[in-house]
Design an enzyme around this catalytic site. Sequence first.
Site, mmCIF file in Angstrom:
data_model
loop_
_atom_site.group_PDB
_atom_site.id
_atom_site.type_symbol
_atom_site.label_atom_id
_atom_site.label_comp_id
_atom_site.label_asym_id
_atom_site.label_seq_id
_atom_site.Cartn_x
_atom_site.Cartn_y
_atom_site.Cartn_z
ATOM 1 N N CYS A 136 0.976 -1.099 0.115
ATOM 2 C CA CYS A 136 -0.129 0.235 0.061
ATOM 3 C C CYS A 136 0.911 1.278 0.053
ATOM 4 O O CYS A 136 1.446 1.644 1.138
ATOM 5 C CB CYS A 136 -0.886 0.077 1.127
ATOM 6 N N CYS A 139 -0.593 4.125 2.150
ATOM 7 C CA CYS A 139 -0.282 4.027 3.457
ATOM 8 C C CYS A 139 1.253 4.154 4.140
ATOM 9 O O CYS A 139 1.509 4.878 5.037
ATOM 10 C CB CYS A 139 -0.656 2.618 4.152
ATOM 11 N N ASP A 140 2.167 3.796 3.068
ATOM 12 C CA ASP A 140 3.477 3.784 3.582
ATOM 13 C C ASP A 140 4.636 4.647 2.752
ATOM 14 O O ASP A 140 5.571 4.873 3.249
ATOM 15 C CB ASP A 140 3.959 2.211 3.493
#
Length: 325
Positions: A136, A139-140
């Site tokens: 992701c 997300c990261d």
Amino acid sequence: MSETTERVIIIGSGPAGLTAGLYTARSEMEPLLFTGSEIGGQVNLTMEVENYPGFPDGITGPELVQRMQKQAERFGCRVVVDTVTEVKLDEHPFVVKTQSGKEHRCKALIITTGASPRRLGVPGEKELTGRGVSYCATCDGFFFRGKEVAVVGGGDAAIEEALFLTKYVNKVRVIHRRDQLRAHLALQQRAFKNEKFEFIWDTVVTAINGDQRVTSLTLKNVKTGEVSELPTDGIFVYVGHIPNSQLFEGRLAMDERGYLITNAMMQTSVPGVYAAGEIQDSRFQQVATSVGQGCAAAIEAEKFVAELEDRAYPGDTSPVSEEIK
């Protein structure tokens, strides 16, 4: 067999499931939630979540899950560590069987079993997930600011996420097993024009290397057989998702990829059965959208049960009436 019929059972303990547990608990439905083999879903694999509202300094995935669970339990959600192995949806109340050998009945069912990233299945992938291996970019990606990363895949998701990563990283190397991308033309044009992109064609990853964090990838050219090592700070894998819907095959309507089909009220093809989160959402796949879908499913499940009880629905073991089939 359980002597009582639950008003609602929730299958799955990711953000959608725990949100559904919170909302149905606050509606005094006394929900019973089965976690599956682990609590939290994909967000539990994320070392830090910075794009979920209300946490300006970020929060780890495991901590966010723990807080969601604690909040749901505070209002009466019963979170049980057990895996559902069978459901019967052709009778009402519905039947839910678990790995522990218990059988439960329920008036409404909320399915939040999610979807699992399709993994490469190579050495080092599992060990370094959350330590340079990610599924992701949203997300990261921030945590790779100023670094060089690899993206595996050639479809829309891979190129979209690779483009997103260019906000943070110095270099994105797209590794694709073919000699051309599968992403639609507009995305390809954007990628080819981006100076931060580099493409490695006809190549697969055979190992992910590193001790505490990813340091390099072992690559193999599928045409020549040549093996090489690519230094990198991280790897983002986009080779598809697998919806965790096997339990519902032949019981609920699915699309060609196995995602459950729901209407705007999160209802599946069986009245009284709802689905939320990535088990039915192949597009957004974010914690925030899963939470909203879990909330909607819970509200609709509460209305469904209330209407049944207002009509003094007969006996727990009676078949579903023609009215709600």
